[in-house]
Write a protein that holds these residues in place. Structure first.
Motif, PDB file in Angstrom:
ATOM      1  N   TYR A  15       0.833  -1.192   0.000  1.00  0.00           N
ATOM      2  CA  TYR A  15       0.000   0.000   0.000  1.00  0.00           C
ATOM      3  C   TYR A  15       0.877   1.255   0.000  1.00  0.00           C
ATOM      4  CZ  TYR A  15      -3.235  -3.507   1.895  1.00  0.00           C
ATOM      5  OH  TYR A  15      -3.991  -4.646   2.108  1.00  0.00           O
ATOM      6  N   ASN A  59      -6.582   4.780  -7.287  1.00  0.00           N
ATOM      7  CA  ASN A  59      -5.601   3.963  -6.568  1.00  0.00           C
ATOM      8  C   ASN A  59      -4.225   4.184  -7.187  1.00  0.00           C
ATOM      9  OD1 ASN A  59      -5.913   1.961  -8.888  1.00  0.00           O
ATOM     10  ND2 ASN A  59      -4.539   0.786  -7.547  1.00  0.00           N
ATOM     11  N   PHE A 115      -8.541   3.928  -2.719  1.00  0.00           N
ATOM     12  CA  PHE A 115      -7.925   2.676  -2.269  1.00  0.00           C
ATOM     13  C   PHE A 115      -6.414   2.831  -2.364  1.00  0.00           C
ATOM     14  CE2 PHE A 115     -11.947   1.648  -4.461  1.00  0.00           C
ATOM     15  CZ  PHE A 115     -12.671   1.204  -3.364  1.00  0.00           C
ATOM     16  N   TYR A 117      -4.166   0.469  -2.226  1.00  0.00           N
ATOM     17  CA  TYR A 117      -3.512  -0.722  -2.758  1.00  0.00           C
ATOM     18  C   TYR A 117      -2.696  -0.342  -3.992  1.00  0.00           C
ATOM     19  CZ  TYR A 117      -3.113  -5.653  -4.246  1.00  0.00           C
ATOM     20  OH  TYR A 117      -2.655  -6.888  -4.617  1.00  0.00           O
ATOM     21  N   TYR A 146      -8.304  -7.091   2.595  1.00  0.00           N
ATOM     22  CA  TYR A 146      -7.279  -6.046   2.542  1.00  0.00           C
ATOM     23  C   TYR A 146      -7.329  -5.252   3.841  1.00  0.00           C
ATOM     24  CZ  TYR A 146      -7.106  -7.326  -2.354  1.00  0.00           C
ATOM     25  OH  TYR A 146      -6.968  -8.051  -3.521  1.00  0.00           O
ATOM     26  N   ASN A 151      -5.709   0.273   3.548  1.00  0.00           N
ATOM     27  CA  ASN A 151      -6.301   0.369   2.209  1.00  0.00           C
ATOM     28  C   ASN A 151      -7.458   1.353   2.113  1.00  0.00           C
ATOM     29  OD1 ASN A 151      -6.332  -0.484  -0.550  1.00  0.00           O
ATOM     30  ND2 ASN A 151      -8.181  -1.673  -0.127  1.00  0.00           N
TER      31      ASN A 151
END
Length: 249
Positions: A15, A59, A115, A117, A146, A151
């Motif tokens: 992350y 993300n 997010f 991630y 997750y 996240n």
């Protein structure tokens, strides 16, 4: 422009938990005056004065200098030591560096993500099904696939530094991902309550008020004929500080 971030990992998921861009001052030759990690961290100590605002994206897909996004950072020998590092540019940061200049020099802009991630091309993949399932049990004691803290955002405790929030987190949410839709809308609506200047790009499908209600925010990067249109619209938004809402079409 320079960009700095902090990575974390848990159960083989990686992350990007903190991310900032720095818009460099210029020297007499109009060259960027680069800053070191320690100088960047000193700026962070004065965030109320040094952070101009926040850009909200979907993300991340980015790597520290000397690493790449072709494989996990752990497999490349990267150490997750809870320290900031300077990051390599990706397509998004390249666009930012061309678009965010005068009016922001010497300032930081925080980059937040729906997010955290750090993985390419998660739309559309089974990963989003897992995110949706996680968000369904986010406020329960149940375990998530997750990491809850790494996240996702707790929209009720979101905070920002600086004057503005520029939403560029996307506008196409799968109608089956009801929890993701609710999550994005909650973040958008909660941010409106915090008194920041809100800006974004939108098209003819919704007016500005509807976009903020629905979390309908065009991303700066696009393919095909929209690529240049979106990029130019983003640059136009950041011709002022704070940035402005841009309607495309």
């Amino acid at each position: 422009m320079q960009t700095f971030g902090k990575f974390a990992t848990n159960f083989d998921h990686e992350y990007l938990i903190k991310h900032y861009i720095y818009i460099n001052e210029k020297d007499e030759q109009r060259e960027d005056i680069k800053i070191s990690i320690s100088e960047f961290e000193n700026l962070l100590k004065k965030k109320r004065k040094t952070v101009a605002g926040t850009i909200f994206l979907y993300n991340p897909t980015i790597a520290p200098l000397g690493y790449n996004t072709n494989s996990q950072l752990q497999s490349q020998g990267f150490e997750f030591d809870d320290n900031y590092c300077e990051l390599a540019f990706n397509d998004m940061i390249n666009l930012f560096s061309k678009s965010i200049r005068d009016g922001y020099r010497g300032k930081l802009i925080e980059i937040k993500y729906l997010f955290n991630y750090n993985k390419a091309n998660i739309e559309p993949t089974p990963i989003l099904e897992e995110f949706d399932a996680d968000l369904d049990k986010y406020r329960s004691a149940q375990l998530t696939r997750y990491d809850k803290n790494l996240n996702y955002h707790d929209y009720l405790t979101l905070s920002y530094n600086g004057k503005f929030v520029f939403f560029a987190s996307g506008h196409k949410f799968d109608r089956h991902h009801k929890e993701i839709i609710a999550y994005a809308r909650n973040i958008s609506q909660q941010t409106q309550k915090l008194g920041k200047e809100i800006a974004f790009m939108h098209d003819n499908n919704y007016d500005a008020d509807e976009c903020m209600q629905l979390s309908y925010y065009l991303a700066p990067l696009a393919a095909g004929k929209m690529r240049e249109i979106r990029a130019n619209s983003f640059a136009q938004a950041f011709r002022t500080n704070p940035p402005t809402i841009q309607k495309i079409g």
